[in-house]
Design an enzyme around this catalytic site. Structure first.
Site, PDB file in Angstrom:
ATOM      1  N   ARG D 240      -9.322  -3.200  -3.654  1.00 24.97           N
ATOM      2  CA  ARG D 240      -9.749  -3.323  -5.053  1.00 24.97           C
ATOM      3  C   ARG D 240      -9.125  -4.597  -5.602  1.00 24.97           C
ATOM      4  NH1 ARG D 240      -6.806   0.750  -8.114  1.00 24.97           N
ATOM      5  NH2 ARG D 240      -5.649  -1.022  -8.904  1.00 24.97           N
ATOM      6  N   HIS D 244      -7.309  -1.246 -11.781  1.00 25.60           N
ATOM      7  CA  HIS D 244      -8.142  -0.054 -11.716  1.00 25.60           C
ATOM      8  C   HIS D 244      -9.273  -0.083 -12.745  1.00 25.60           C
ATOM      9  CE1 HIS D 244      -9.319   4.140 -11.460  1.00 25.60           C
ATOM     10  NE2 HIS D 244      -9.156   4.234 -12.756  1.00 25.60           N
ATOM     11  N   TYR D 253       2.515  -1.786  -9.939  1.00 27.12           N
ATOM     12  CA  TYR D 253       2.513  -1.090  -8.655  1.00 27.12           C
ATOM     13  C   TYR D 253       2.100  -1.938  -7.450  1.00 27.12           C
ATOM     14  CZ  TYR D 253      -2.431  -0.375  -9.933  1.00 27.12           C
ATOM     15  OH  TYR D 253      -3.727  -0.546 -10.307  1.00 27.12           O
TER      16      TYR D 253
HETATM   17  C1  LIG Z   1     -10.084  15.165 -11.481  1.00 25.81           C
HETATM   18  C2  LIG Z   1      -9.612  13.830 -11.922  1.00 25.81           C
HETATM   19  N1  LIG Z   1      -8.309  13.576 -11.995  1.00 25.81           N
HETATM   20  C3  LIG Z   1      -7.861  12.379 -12.416  1.00 25.81           C
HETATM   21  C4  LIG Z   1      -8.717  11.393 -12.775  1.00 25.81           C
HETATM   22  C5  LIG Z   1      -8.200  10.048 -13.275  1.00 25.81           C
HETATM   23  N2  LIG Z   1      -8.563   9.004 -12.323  1.00 25.81           N
HETATM   24  C6  LIG Z   1      -9.675   8.263 -12.470  1.00 25.81           C
HETATM   25  S1  LIG Z   1      -9.948   7.271 -11.174  1.00 25.81           S
HETATM   26  C7  LIG Z   1      -8.531   7.767 -10.418  1.00 25.81           C
HETATM   27  C8  LIG Z   1      -8.160   7.188  -9.102  1.00 25.81           C
HETATM   28  C9  LIG Z   1      -9.257   7.295  -8.098  1.00 25.81           C
HETATM   29  O1  LIG Z   1      -8.840   6.771  -6.886  1.00 25.81           O
HETATM   30  P1  LIG Z   1      -9.813   6.681  -5.652  1.00 25.81           P
HETATM   31  O2  LIG Z   1     -10.432   7.981  -5.390  1.00 25.81           O
HETATM   32  O3  LIG Z   1      -9.075   6.069  -4.529  1.00 25.81           O
HETATM   33  O4  LIG Z   1     -10.979   5.734  -6.155  1.00 25.81           O
HETATM   34  P2  LIG Z   1     -10.844   4.236  -6.645  1.00 25.81           P
HETATM   35  O5  LIG Z   1     -10.690   4.278  -8.133  1.00 25.81           O
HETATM   36  O6  LIG Z   1      -9.683   3.642  -5.968  1.00 25.81           O
HETATM   37  O7  LIG Z   1     -12.122   3.594  -6.257  1.00 25.81           O
HETATM   38  C10 LIG Z   1      -7.868   8.717 -11.178  1.00 25.81           C
HETATM   39  C11 LIG Z   1      -6.593   9.334 -10.821  1.00 25.81           C
HETATM   40  C12 LIG Z   1     -10.087  11.696 -12.696  1.00 25.81           C
HETATM   41  N3  LIG Z   1     -11.030  10.813 -13.037  1.00 25.81           N
HETATM   42  N4  LIG Z   1     -10.501  12.912 -12.274  1.00 25.81           N
END
Ligand SMILES: Cc1ncc(C[n+]2csc(CCOP(=O)(O)OP(=O)(O)O)c2C)c(N)n1
Ligand SMILES: Cc1ncc(C[n+]2csc(CCOP(=O)(O)OP(=O)(O)O)c2C)c(N)n1
Ligand SMILES: [Mg+2]
Ligand SMILES: [Mg+2]
Lengths: 329, 327, 329, 327
Positions: D240, D244, D253
Site C-alpha cells: 500500500r 491507509h 508505524y
Molecule cells: C469489522 C471491522 N473492523 C474494523 C474495521 C476498521 N478497518 C477498516 S480497514 C482496516 C484494515 C484492513 O486491512 P486489510 O484487510 O489488510 O485491508 P487493507 O486496508 O490493507 O487493504 C480496519 C481495521 C472495519 N472496517 N471493519
C-alpha cells in the site's frame, strides 16, 4: 483542575489504570504503535510495552473472546472496538458469554472486562462509522453500559469500569472527542465516578431533558438557549444507561412533570423507549404531558453526504424546538 | 513421562465410571426422572486420555458438553452430576441454571461453558494469553466437536493462539456427526487436524478410541505448550454411539447397521480387552470395578434424588458480581 | 378448514412455497434428512431434494451470509437458525448486511430472505435454549420482525415472508409448536396473512393486553378467566413487531384507556418498552392508568431447573393478576 | 485464451486512469474539497489483472474498498467516482449514502459492500451457490485485504465454497498492513494462500505488482470454477503506497525508507517500463494516454463539482423494497 478533551481524559484513565494495576492490559486493532485510530492509546505502547498494549488481529470476536478468557484467568482487559459499528462480530461473545458467565456459573466465574468503542454520527462517517449501538446492549442483564458526556465523567467512569468486576461496555461519543473540553483534577488527585447513578446536570422546573453522550452536551446548549425565553429546563445526564437509574429519572419527573428524551440512535426501539416506558409506568401520576422522544429517524444509519447527515442528526436547534413544543403543552 | 500401571488403571476406572454414570442418565431419562441428557458414550477413551495429559490443579480445562469423562476425572462427583441432571440446588456447575452437561468446576480450573458451540475456544486462547503474559507454565486444554470447528469462532481462537504462540491444546473430538450432519458437509478436508496447516501450527490426527494414543499425542502437545513452543490442534477420531441427545432420534440420518458396526469398536470394551490382554488388569479386578461403579452410581442417584430443588426466587441472583472471586 | 399444530402450519407454508416458486430453498442445520430438530422441515428434503433443502455447516453466520448472497443473486432463501439463542454469530450479517443492503445501495440490491428461528422458554431449555431475542431486531430499520401466535397466522405470515422483498425475521414460539392448534383452510385454498398489521383478537372495553407469540396465547386464556369476574379485556396480537403497527395499538388504547403489555423477554429494554413509549407519547391523552408491562425478570435468561424456570416464565395466572391489578386502577 | 495486444493496452489504460483518478482524490482532499479518500495506489496491477480474468456482464464481482481500478474496469466512470467522493446525489453506488469507495454497480453485477470487513465474503459464496443451483457457468470474483482474512467470516465463506465446490475465486490483496498492523500479527502463516490447505481448496500466491501474473493465476482459477472444479484462494502480494486513508498518518508505524523502497516497485511504473520494453506501447502512446487520463479526470472533477447534492430528506428512503428489482 486542568482543562482537557474527552479523548485525553480517556487516555489518562487508561494510563493511570495501567500504572495502578499490572493485570490491566489493552487489546484492539491499531492500539499499539499507531496509538489507536483516534489516538486514545497514544503513548501507552511506548510506556507499557507490547504485553500491555496488544495489537489484535482484525477480528472483533477475537478481541472480546480472548478478553473474556484473560478476564476469567485473572487479568483486567480493556478491549477496544475501533468503531461501535464493528462490534457485531463480537455480539455472540458479549451477549452469550460475557453477560451470562457470572449468572450461569452461579457466581463462580466473573468477567471483569471493559469494552470501549467510539459511537455516533455527525463526523462524515456514513452508514458504518456513525452508528449508535447502545440499545442492543441496554437490554442484556449481566452487562453494564456507560456513556460519558464530558471529560470529568469519561475519566472517572472509565476508571470505575476497569475496576468493576463485571463486563462494562463503554461507548464514547466520538464527535465529542476533541470538541468537548472540561476540567479534571490534577494528575495526583485520583478520583473515580461511580457506575450506576444518572446525574442532574442542570436543575430546572419546567420540564426534564434526558440525554447522554453527545446529545447531553447539546441538550445543555439547548437548555441555555430556551432559558433566555423563560423556559427552565432540567437536564439529566443518564451516564450509566444500564442498569437503569430509575430513581433519578422518576425524581426529576416528579419535579418537572414533563419529559423529553433525546438520543441520536433511531427512534423506534432506541434506548429512549425504556426511559419513556419507565416514566409511563412508574411516573405516570406525575405527568402533565405526553412523554416525548427526539431521536434519529428510522432509517438504517447516518448517511454520508452532508445534507443527508444533517437531516439525520439531532442538534441543539432541533432539541430547542422540541423543548419549546413540550413546554407549551 | 510414561504412565505408571496405577495411573493406567485409574484412567480405565474413569472411563468405566463415567460410562456407567452416562448409561444411568439414559435410564433415568427413560424413567421420566430427568428431562434431558446429552451423552459422551463412545468418546471416553479420548477424553480420559487427553485429560490425564494435563496437570490437575495447575492446568486449565475448557471443555464442551460431551466431556463427562473429562470432568469426572477432574473431580466432579457422580452425585454432583446426577444433581445437575435433575436440576437440583446444590449442583456445582451452575446452581441448576444451565442444562446438564454444561460443566464448570472453579476449584479445578474447569471453565464454565455455554450451549452456543465454539464460544469456548477464544476463552481458551484468552487464558493462554494470560498465562503467557505472566510467564507461567500452565497449559490450557480445550475441546470441541468436529462440526463446531465450522464456526468462525474456532478459527479465530486458533489463529490468535498460533500468532502469539500460546500454551493451548485444541482437541477436536470428531465423532463423525454434528447431530445429523456428517463431516463431509462441514469441511472439505478429511480431518480438523488438516485445518492446522492453514493456521501455522501442528495438526495431529489420532485414533480417539485408543486412550493411550490420545494420551501420547496430547502429552506431547502439552509439553510443547509448556515449553513455550505454542499451540497444537489434535483431532481424535471416534464415533458417537448414542443419539445426539435424549431429544434426538438418530434413525433418520444413520442406519442401524452403521451404529452396530461402530459398537464393535466401543472404546470401553476395546480398552478392557487390551488391559486384560496386557495383564494390566484381571477379570476379577474388572468385575470389582464394575461393582464399585454400580455402587457409586446407585448412591449418586439416591443422594441426588433426595437433594432439594432450588427455590424459584433463587434465580433472581447473581446477575452482577460485587467482587471478583476467581482471581 | 382443518385443525393443525403450529409446527405443521409452518411446515405446510414452506412446502407450498417450495412448490410454488423454484427460487425458494431452505438452508440450515439438520434441515435435510433429519427434517429439522423440531421437524419443521420434515419430508421436504425427500420431496424437493438436496438442492432445495440444504444442510449447512454448523455456522449461523454462514447460513445467513450465504443466504444474503443467494438472495441478491435471485434466489429466495429460507434460513433456519436452530434456536433463536444461536442467532448471534449471524448478528453482523443480519444487522450490517441484510438490513442495510437496500438502503445503502439506494435501492439497487434488495435481500428477499426469511430467517426462521424458534424462540422462547418454558420447555426446560435453560439459559441457551429459551431466549427471546426479538428486541435486538425490532430496532433495526430494513428488517421486518414477525411472531405468529396461532397456526393460521403462522402459515399465512410465513408465506408472506417468503414473498416479501425484504429480509424478514420469523420467530416461532417453540413451546407452542405442538401445544397450539388451530384451523387453517384446506390445502387447495391458498391464503396469506399480510406482514404489517396487528390484530384485535378479542374485543373488549376495560383494558387492552398487547402480546405476541406464546404470550398472546396465554393472554387470551387470562382474558377468558377474568371475563367471568366481569373484566372485559381487549387483546391485541401484535404479530408484526417491526415495523410497529402504531395505529392499531393507539386505536385500542383510545377505546380502553388502559394498556398492559406482556412478553416473556426481560422487562428492561424488551420489546414492550417501545409499545409503552408509543402509548405514552401518542396515546397519552387517552390514558386512564399507568402503562403496565408484565415481562420476564431482568436476569440473563431462563434457568433450567423447573422451579426457577417457573419463577421466570409468564403464564396465564400471572397475566390475570396483572389484568386485575390494572383494571382496579 | 492469451490476452491480445489490444486487451493488454486496455488493461494498462485502466491502471493508469484509476491511478490518476486516485491521485486526484488525494489532491481534492488536500484542497479541502472532499472529506475522505481511501486509496488503491499500488494495488492496481493486481486489480486490473484479476478483473480482466472474469467476463464483464456475465460474471460477478464482490469487491472491497480499495478496488477502484477494478470498478473502473467494470464500467464506473471517473465522474461517477468523483461524485461519490463529493457526496453528490447522482453517484451510482449508494446515492451518496455510503462513504466513497463503497462500491456497487448493479448493471455490471458488482455487489454493494459495506465497511465492516469480510462481510462480503459469504455473499460471494451465496452468489456462487445460486449459480450452482441453477447450473450456470458464471463465476464470482471477490476480494479482501490480508488483515481481514482474520475474520471468522472469511473462513466460513471459503469453507462453505470449498464444501460445495462453488464457482468463487477468493482474491486476497496482501498489501502488508491492516492500517498499522503488519501481517505477522494477523496470521502465523506466510501468506493467506497458505490458509487454503486447511480448507481443502487450492491456494496460489502471486506477485501482485505483475498484472499478467495475476491475470494468469486468476484466469486459471476462473476456468476451474467455470468448469465446476470449485473455488480457489489467490493471494497477490503488493504494498500500500499511501497511508491507509486520508485519516491515517502512516509515519507512526512504518519508516519513510520502507515506503520509498516500495515506491521503486510501483506497479504502474514497472508495467509502463515492461510495456515499452516489450514494444507493446511507445513512449508517445504512453504520453497520449497520460494526456487522455488527465483530461478525463479534469472533466470528471468539473462535472462532479457541478452536480447537485442530495436533499436532506432524500435520506428518508428507500428503507424497504416494494418489489425485488435485482432478479
Ligand atoms: C469489522 C471491522 N473492523 C474494523 C474495521 C476498521 N478497518 C477498516 S480497514 C482496516 C484494515 C484492513 O486491512 P486489510 O484487510 O489488510 O485491508 P487493507 O486496508 O490493507 O487493504 C480496519 C481495521 C472495519 N472496517 N471493519
Ligand atoms: C451456535 C450453535 N448452533 C447450533 C447449536 C445446536 N447444536 C447443538 S450440538 C450441535 C452439533 C454439534 O456437533 P459437533 O460439533 O460435531 O459436536 P458433537 O455434538 O458431535 O459432539 C448443534 C448443531 C448450538 N448448540 N450452538
Ligand atoms: Mg460431532
Ligand atoms: Mg492489508
Amino acid at each position: 483542575m486542568t482543562e482537557i478533551t474527552m479523548i485525553e481524559a480517556i487516555r489518562q484513565a487508561m494510563d493511570e489504570e495501567l500504572g495502578r494495576d499490572e493485570r490491566v492490559f489493552i487489546i484492539g486493532e491499531d492500539v499499539g504503535v499507531r496509538g489507536g485510530v483516534f489516538r486514545a492509546t497514544q503513548g501507552l505502547f511506548e510506556k507499557y510495552g507490547e504485553d500491555r498494549v496488544i495489537d489484535s488481529p482484525l477480528a472483533e470476536l477475537t478481541i472480546v473472546g480472548v478478553g473474556i478468557g484473560a478476564a476469567v484467568y485473572g487479568k483486567r482487559p480493556i478491549c477496544e472496538i475501533q468503531f461501535a459499528d464493528f462490534i457485531y462480530p463480537a455480539f455472540n461473545q458479549i451477549v452469550s458469554e460475557a453477560a451470562k458467565m457470572y449468572y450461569r456459573s452461579n457466581g463462580q466465574w466473573s468477567v471483569p472486562m471493559v469494552i470501549r468503542a467510539p459511537y455516533g454520527g455527525g463526523i462524515g462517517g456514513g452508514l458504518y462509522h456513525s452508528q449508535s449501538v447502545e440499545a442492543f446492549f441496554t437490554q442484556v442483564p449481566g452487562l453494564k453500559v456507560v456513556i460519558p458526556s464530558n471529560p470529568y465523567d469519561a475519566k472517572g467512569l472509565l476508571k470505575s469500569a476497569v475496576r468493576d468486576p463485571n463486563p462494562v461496555l463503554f461507548f464514547e461519543p466520538k464527535k465529542g472527542y476533541r470538541l468537548i473540553k472540561g476540567e479534571v483534577p490534577e494528575d495526583d488527585q485520583e478520583y473515580t465516578v461511580p457506575i450506576g447513578p444518572a446525574k442532574v446536570t442542570r436543575p430546572g422546573q419546567d420540564l426534564t431533558v434526558f440525554a447522554y453522550g453527545m446529545m447531553h452536551h447539546y441538550a445543555l446548549q439547548a437548555a441555555e438557549t430556551v432559558a433566555s425565553e423563560g423556559i427552565d429546563v432540567e437536564v439529566v445526564d443518564l451516564r450509566t444507561l444500564y442498569p437503569v437509574d430509575r430513581e433519578t429519572i422518576l425524581e426529576s419527573v416528579r419535579k418537572t412533570s414533563k419529559a423529553l428524551i433525546v438520543h441520536e440512535d433511531n427512534l423506534t426501539g432506541g434506548y429512549g423507549a425504556e426511559i419513556a416506558a419507565t416514566i409511563a409506568e412508574w411516573g405516570f401520576m406525575n405527568l402533565d404531558a405526553p412523554v416525548r422522544r427526539l431521536a434519529g429517524p428510522d432509517v438504517p444509519a447516518v448517511p454520508f453526504s452532508h445534507p443527508m447527515q444533517e437531516w439525520f442528526m439531532i442538534n441543539p436547534d432541533k432539541i430547542a424546538v422540541a423543548i419549546r413544543d413540550l413546554a407549551a403543552f | 513421562m510414561p504412565l505408571s500401571r496405577e495411573q493406567k488403571k485409574e484412567m480405565f476406572w474413569m472411563m468405566l465410571l463415567s460410562r456407567r454414570l452416562d448409561e444411568r442418565a439414559w435410564v433415568l431419562h427413560r424413567q421420566g426422572k430427568i428431562a434431558f441428557h446429552i451423552s459422551g458414550i463412545g468418546q471416553e477413551a479420548a477424553q480420559v486420555g487427553a485429560v490425564y495429559a494435563i496437570e490437575k490443579g495447575k492446568d486449565w480445562l475448557v471443555p464442551y458438553y460431551r466431556d463427562l469423562a473429562m470432568v469426572i476425572a477432574m473431580g466432579m462427583s457422580p452425585s454432583e452430576f446426577v444433581r445437575s441432571l435433575m436440576g437440583k440446588a446444590q449442583e456445582p456447575t451452575s446452581g441448576a441454571r444451565q442444562m446438564p452437561s454444561h460443566f464448570s468446576l472453579h476449584h479445578a480450573k474447569v471453565l464454565s461453558h455455554s450451549a452456543p458451540v465454539a464460544t469456548q475456544s477464544p476463552h481458551a486462547s484468552g487464558i493462554g494469553l494470560g498465562i503467557k503474559l505472566d510467564g507461567g507454565d500452565e497449559v490450557v486444554l480445550t475441546t470441541i466437536g468436529e462440526g463446531s470447528t465450522s464456526q468462525g469462532e474456532w478459527y479465530e481462537a486458533v489463529n490468535f493462539a498460533a500468532i502469539h504462540s500460546l500454551p493451548v491444546v485444541f482437541l477436536v473430538e470428531n465423532n463423525r456427526y454434528a447431530i445429523s450432519v456428517p463431516q463431509e458437509k462441514q469441511m472439505a478436508v478429511s480431518s480438523a487436524a488438516d485445518k492446522a496447516c492453514g493456521l501455522g501450527l501442528p495438526g495431529i490426527e489420532v485414533d480417539g478410541t485408543d486412550m493411550f494414543e490420545v494420551y501420547d499425542a496430547v502429552a506431547e502437545a502439552v509439553a510443547n505448550a509448556r515449553q513455550g513452543k505454542g499451540p497444537s490442534v489434535i483431532e481424535a477420531k471416534m464415533y458417537r454411539l448414542t443419539p445426539h441427545s435424549s431429544d434426538d432420534d438418530d434413525r433418520s440420518y444413520r442406519t442401524r447397521e452403521e451404529v452396530e458396526e461402530f459398537k464393535k469398536q466401543d472404546p470401553l470394551i476395546m480398552m478392557k480387552n487390551q488391559f486384560i490382554e496386557q495383564g494390566l488388569m484381571t477379570e476379577e479386578e474388572y468385575n470389582n470395578l464394575e461393582d464399585k461403579a454400580k455402587k457409586m452410581v446407585d448412591e449418586a442417584v439416591e443422594e441426588a434424588t433426595k437433594a432439594p430443588y432450588p427455590k424459584g426466587a433463587d434465580a433472581a441472583t447473581p446477575v452482577y458480581a460485587e467482587e471478583v472471586k476467581n482471581d
